[in-house]
Design an enzyme around this catalytic site. Structure first.
Site, PDB file in Angstrom:
ATOM      1  N   ARG A   1      19.837 -31.564  64.659  1.00  0.00           N
ATOM      2  CA  ARG A   1      19.390 -32.398  65.456  1.00  0.00           C
ATOM      3  C   ARG A   1      19.066 -32.381  66.730  1.00  0.00           C
ATOM      4  NH1 ARG A   1      23.772 -34.209  62.028  1.00  0.00           N
ATOM      5  NH2 ARG A   1      22.981 -35.608  60.734  1.00  0.00           N
TER       6      ARG A   1
ATOM      7  N   HIS B   1     -10.054 -41.190  71.638  1.00  0.00           N
ATOM      8  CA  HIS B   1      -9.565 -40.794  70.540  1.00  0.00           C
ATOM      9  C   HIS B   1     -10.641 -41.396  69.397  1.00  0.00           C
ATOM     10  CE1 HIS B   1      -5.413 -40.555  72.085  1.00  0.00           C
ATOM     11  NE2 HIS B   1      -5.598 -39.066  71.644  1.00  0.00           N
TER      12      HIS B   1
ATOM     13  N   LYS C   1       6.535 -34.512  74.126  1.00  0.00           N
ATOM     14  CA  LYS C   1       6.035 -35.551  73.460  1.00  0.00           C
ATOM     15  C   LYS C   1       5.868 -34.185  72.023  1.00  0.00           C
ATOM     16  CE  LYS C   1       3.421 -39.674  75.479  1.00  0.00           C
ATOM     17  NZ  LYS C   1       1.890 -40.568  74.718  1.00  0.00           N
TER      18      LYS C   1
ATOM     19  N   GLU D   1       6.915 -43.293  77.914  1.00  0.00           N
ATOM     20  CA  GLU D   1       5.721 -44.519  77.779  1.00  0.00           C
ATOM     21  C   GLU D   1       6.091 -45.883  77.955  1.00  0.00           C
ATOM     22  OE1 GLU D   1       2.605 -42.322  76.197  1.00  0.00           O
ATOM     23  OE2 GLU D   1       1.296 -44.587  75.850  1.00  0.00           O
TER      24      GLU D   1
ATOM     25  N   ASN E   1      -3.676 -42.127  79.518  1.00  0.00           N
ATOM     26  CA  ASN E   1      -4.823 -42.161  78.684  1.00  0.00           C
ATOM     27  C   ASN E   1      -5.652 -42.290  78.449  1.00  0.00           C
ATOM     28  OD1 ASN E   1      -2.261 -42.310  76.916  1.00  0.00           O
ATOM     29  ND2 ASN E   1      -2.235 -44.141  76.782  1.00  0.00           N
TER      30      ASN E   1
ATOM     31  N   ARG F   1       3.739 -43.682  82.239  1.00  0.00           N
ATOM     32  CA  ARG F   1       2.965 -42.863  81.600  1.00  0.00           C
ATOM     33  C   ARG F   1       1.247 -42.717  81.153  1.00  0.00           C
ATOM     34  NH1 ARG F   1       6.367 -38.132  78.135  1.00  0.00           N
ATOM     35  NH2 ARG F   1       4.266 -37.063  77.574  1.00  0.00           N
TER      36      ARG F   1
HETATM   37  N1  GLY Z   1      -0.725 -37.017  76.682  1.00  0.00           N
HETATM   38  C1  GLY Z   1      -0.621 -38.126  76.708  1.00  0.00           C
HETATM   39  C2  GLY Z   1       0.721 -37.622  77.387  1.00  0.00           C
HETATM   40  O1  GLY Z   1       1.376 -36.651  77.028  1.00  0.00           O
HETATM   41  O2  GLY Z   1       1.666 -38.850  77.436  1.00  0.00           O
END
Ligand code: GLY
Length: 358
Positions: free
Chosen positions: A119, A250, A141, A235, A243, A239
């Site tokens: 965990r 993408h 992330k 995000e 993008n 954040r």
């Molecule tokens: N690569 C975009 C972010 O880390 O939010």
């Protein structure tokens, strides 16, 4: 240690990002003192450097190496399971630690392994590519891909520290370096115009990893990322500006079955976002031209196949970044003034695409 720069990430879990040359040996200092075992996760191309890192860390701990496939091939649940197996067999405890040593895909996978083992154990990220340093390794992330799409499974798991040794970039191919640099250019357009000025003053110097200008632009890009994720790790707001260029980018990566480098795809994506900003009545013509000039001078692409629009639109509509069923784009009101454009008319999107269709 040499003249390292330290950039702090604030927030609930604060940590330092260190940037400099010859600072790889400082990775040991960044590890938790209680860690008796350390797993270094690295790609095949860095086996020798991982061995050397292992030697440096051996003094008072057991160091295990996990060699994983490079790039997206490494971001699979089977690869995470391979790492868990090594940890299980070595009786890896909650006080032990992971080092992610590689490009963005490797640090994403290593972060996921650290987030999930018992965990969550601590991780020190040691990115070895431009993209890793300015983007992937900073901000917590982590994740793996599934058959249904990229980054669908993962966790926010902030590192204990990020160590960016610029010496590691010397061995990258110029193509790889410049592609990664697209994320630095993005930081210039959405946050830090000084980056754009440094590129315009001398493009070759700006992307020469041994120049002061290069280091300055990398530090500015990392500083932006540190501030943005320090304010909005999950995000929920700010954040999302990261993008910029990514919604179309993408979709291009997907259309190219991930054979294009990420930076090349988001370069076209930024050009598209700039045109969209202009057609939406926000961004002045000169700022759009600035995108084209800078990206072109660096050798980054600004056009994509004219006939691909319907396919790209369909992919964007499926993309996880389209919230509540609505397409969202980060656009610019001006340089360093990003904002969200929600559910733009399809005719506006099509018109913007005509400007990048080659
Ligand atoms: N690569 C975009 C972010 O880390 O939010």
């Amino acid at each position: 240690m040499t003249d390292a720069t330290t950039i702090a990430v604030s927030g609930d879990a604060s940590y330092d990002i260190t940037v400099g040359r010859g600072i790889l040996p400082s990775v040991g200092d960044a590890l938790p003192p209680a860690a008796r075992k350390v797993l270094v996760i690295h790609p095949p191309t860095l086996t020798e450097q991982a061995e050397r890192l292992r030697e440096q860390l051996l003094a008072d701990r057991e160091v295990l190496l996990a060699e994983i496939p490079d790039a997206e091939q490494g971001k699979r649940i089977e690869v995470a399971a391979f790492c868990w197996q090594i940890m299980g067999r070595a009786d890896f405890t909650r006080t032990d630690a992971v080092i992610g040593f590689g490009g963005g895909a490797v640090t994403d996978l290593a972060g996921f392994v650290a987030a999930t083992w018992l965990r969550g154990v601590e991780i020190v990220q040691v990115p070895t590519t431009v993209l890793g340093m300015v983007d992937a390794a900073v901000g917590g992330k982590t994740g793996v891909n599934t058959a249904e799409g990229k980054n669908l499974v993962g966790a926010f798991w902030t590192p204990r520290a990020v160590v960016c040794d610029l010496d590691l970039l010397d061995s990258l191919s110029p193509n790889e370096r410049v592609a990664g640099y697209a994320e630095v250019v993005k930081a210039g357009f959405i946050w830090a115009p000084e980056i754009l000025e440094l590129i315009e003053a001398d493009p070759a110097r700006a992307v020469d990893p041994r120049s002061d200008a290069f280091r300055r632009t990398i530090e500015l890009a990392i500083d932006m990322k540190a501030r943005v994720v320090g304010e909005d790790l999950r995000e929920a707001g700010l954040r999302e500006i990261l993008n910029y260029g990514h919604t179309l980018g993408h979709a291009i990566e997907h259309a190219e079955r991930y054979r294009w480098r990420h930076g090349a795809a988001i370069s076209v994506g930024m050009m598209f976002a700039a045109e969209l900003s202009r057609l939406a009545g926000r961004l002045p013509d000169a700022a759009v031209q600035r995108h084209r000039d800078i990206l072109t001078t660096l050798g980054l692409p600004t056009t994509y196949r004219a006939g691909a629009w319907q396919q790209l639109l369909a992919t964007m509509q499926r993309d996880k970044k389209s919230r509540g069923g609505m397409l969202r784009f980060i656009v610019l009101d001006d340089i360093a003034k990003p904002t969200v454009l929600q559910a733009p008319d399809e005719s506006l999107l099509f018109a913007a695409y005509q400007e990048v269709a080659g």
